[in-house]
Design a protein around this motif. Structure first.
Motif: not given
Length: 288
Positions: A116-118, A159-161, A228-235
């Motif tokens: 879902v994240g990807f 996450a809400v979706w 992990v899937a969306l931002t990798g902790g960033g920007p």
């Protein structure tokens, strides 16, 4: 009776052994290493006492991660429960294709969080900006996951979706326990739909509301896969959650013992928050 008891032991003991080996023992090891300076790969380490725990409270990176995680968890919990409750009440009404819509709303729950994240990562990067340009919105014409100020909102949306699915099913189960006679009586008294919701539906769903709130908050505080899937902790480190920080710092940054101490503190916080939630919400159930 004796044979049944032996069969019981043969079924439960292997499960208990496996649980201890792959869950309890590693957790105890983590607590042990939190009092050392072990980097996670060398053979030598020294005991440092509570030094790691003391340094956690001085680490700006850790404090920022706590701030982001709590902000995310609180907003995600509120939105997930409000939206799922409204959907459940709507689906419980007399509408066509009710069972079909229930299946559609539950579908996100069976999908992998990473998948879902990807998918949403692609949408945020390639689809939504096109829509934003057509609408003339400067904010939505860019990938918000690359915006240090707004990246966290993209994680909340995903996450809400996905979280709505499970909560909706629980609320639907709770709605089935409410006697229809109560609604018929309130209708005869001239009560409107909003009055029925606040006086009948919501009070009688109190126990289900408690479960959903506690589970949603716990899942929000442990957010990892979406990061992990969306931002990798960033920007930068704008969306770095505690779980993600523990993983990257402990397994990739040579801070195994330090992040083990962080994990112990965070475990205590999650347990404390869950217990406080249960006490407060269960007290509310009795007051209703």
């Amino acid at each position: 009776m004796a044979k049944r008891r032996i069969a019981f032991y043969f079924m439960t003991i292997p499960a208990l052994v496996l649980f201890f080996l792959f869950h309890t023992f590693p957790a105890l090891q983590g607590i042990f290493y939190s009092f050392t300076n072990w980097n996670g790969y060398s053979d030598a380490f020294d005991f440092v006492g509570f030094k790691n725990f003391a340094n956690i409270f001085k680490d700006e990176n850790v404090i920022h991660s706590y701030g982001f995680t709590f902000k995310y968890a609180l907003l995600m919990t509120i939105l997930t429960n409000v939206i799922s409750l409204l959907i459940a009440v709507g689906l419980n009404a007399k509408i066509k294709f009710k069972n079909f819509f229930r299946g559609v709303y539950f579908l996100p729950n069976i999908l992998s969080v990473l998948i879902v994240g990807f998918i949403f990562n692609y949408l945020f990067a390639n689809v939504f900006p096109v829509w934003g340009e057509k609408l003339g919105s400067e904010l939505f014409s860019q990938n918000i996951l690359g915006n240090q100020t707004w990246a966290w909102t993209g994680i909340v949306i995903v996450a809400v979706w996905q979280g709505i699915a499970f909560n909706t099913i629980l609320y639907l189960a709770g709605l089935q326990t409410i006697p229809q006679d109560l609604y018929e009586a309130s209708s005869l008294d001239g009560a409107g739909k909003l009055r029925e919701f606040w006086s009948i539906t919501f009070p009688l769903l109190a126990s289900f509301f408690t479960i959903n709130m506690v589970l949603a908050m716990k899942n929000g505080l442990m957010v990892f896969d979406q990061i992990v899937a969306l931002t990798g902790g960033g920007p930068g480190r704008a969306t770095q959650s505690i779980a993600y920080l523990i993983y990257t710092g402990g397994f990739q940054g040579g801070e195994f013992a330090y992040q083990s101490a962080n994990a112990v503190i965070y475990f205590i916080l999650i347990v404390a928050i869950s217990v406080l939630q249960l006490k407060f919400l269960q007290k509310r159930e009795m007051d209703l």
